[in-house]
Scaffold this motif. Structure first.
Motif, PDB file in Angstrom:
ATOM      1  N   UNK A   1      -0.778   0.555  -6.056  1.00 40.46           N
ATOM      2  CA  UNK A   1      -0.081   1.558  -5.223  1.00 40.46           C
ATOM      3  C   UNK A   1       0.901   0.875  -4.279  1.00 40.46           C
ATOM      4  N   UNK A   2       0.464  -0.230  -3.674  1.00 33.06           N
ATOM      5  CA  UNK A   2       1.333  -0.915  -2.691  1.00 33.06           C
ATOM      6  C   UNK A   2       2.583  -1.477  -3.357  1.00 33.06           C
TER       7      UNK A   2
ATOM      8  N   UNK B   1       7.644  12.166  -3.479  1.00 34.36           N
ATOM      9  CA  UNK B   1       7.776  11.199  -4.566  1.00 34.36           C
ATOM     10  C   UNK B   1       7.131   9.851  -4.258  1.00 34.36           C
ATOM     11  N   UNK B   2       6.712   9.628  -3.014  1.00 30.13           N
ATOM     12  CA  UNK B   2       6.047   8.351  -2.710  1.00 30.13           C
ATOM     13  C   UNK B   2       4.771   8.240  -3.544  1.00 30.13           C
TER      14      UNK B   2
ATOM     15  N   UNK C   1       6.365  -0.191  -2.546  1.00 33.96           N
ATOM     16  CA  UNK C   1       7.398  -1.122  -2.078  1.00 33.96           C
ATOM     17  C   UNK C   1       8.689  -0.922  -2.871  1.00 33.96           C
ATOM     18  N   UNK C   2       8.570  -0.731  -4.172  1.00 33.21           N
ATOM     19  CA  UNK C   2       9.755  -0.534  -5.010  1.00 33.21           C
ATOM     20  C   UNK C   2      10.438   0.791  -4.654  1.00 33.21           C
TER      21      UNK C   2
ATOM     22  N   UNK D   1      -4.467   6.940   4.145  1.00 30.71           N
ATOM     23  CA  UNK D   1      -5.927   6.770   4.044  1.00 30.71           C
ATOM     24  C   UNK D   1      -6.305   6.787   2.574  1.00 30.71           C
ATOM     25  N   UNK D   2      -6.737   5.648   2.065  1.00 26.26           N
ATOM     26  CA  UNK D   2      -7.169   5.590   0.665  1.00 26.26           C
ATOM     27  C   UNK D   2      -8.623   6.053   0.553  1.00 26.26           C
ATOM     28  N   UNK D   3      -8.933   6.815  -0.495  1.00 21.98           N
ATOM     29  CA  UNK D   3     -10.335   7.216  -0.672  1.00 21.98           C
ATOM     30  C   UNK D   3     -11.187   6.009  -1.037  1.00 21.98           C
TER      31      UNK D   3
END
Ligand SMILES: O=C(O)C[C@H]1C=CC(=O)O1
Length: 92
Positions: free
Chosen positions: A23-24, A70-71, A28-29, A10-12
């Motif tokens: 962020x995406x 760490x995500x 992904x990396x 959930x992004x603010x």
């Protein structure tokens, strides 16, 4: 040790579309590296939700916590962890 996780994102509302795209890309990396290392065995989108199930193979609870925290999206994720044991009826 195997763990099934559910991650809900959930992004603010103050984050812009560009912030979210950054962020995406970082996510992904990071996730791809964990999959190449075998620490994520599989990851699936939960249909209709900004959430996933992922199967982790790591040595310890501490390692799992380190990997999860760490995500890049970790501050915006709710994570549920289910430790898995061998089922007595499993043929594998
Ligand atoms: O898009 C998601 O489900 C969020 C995120 C968490 C791990 C990953 O690879 O992506």
């Amino acid at each position: 040790m195997l763990y099934m996780t559910r991650m809900d994102v959930t992004f603010p509302p103050h984050l812009s579309a560009e912030d979210i795209a950054v962020f995406q890309a970082r996510e992904k990396e990071y996730s791809g590296n964990l999959q190449r290392e075998g620490r994520i065995q599989g990851i699936w989108r939960i249909v209709g939700e900004y959430a996933n199930h992922a199967l982790f193979d790591v040595e310890t609870n501490d390692e799992l916590h380190e990997v999860l925290s760490g995500f890049p999206m970790y501050p915006y994720m709710k994570v549920k962890v289910t430790p898995l044991a061998k089922h007595p009826n499993s043929i594998r």
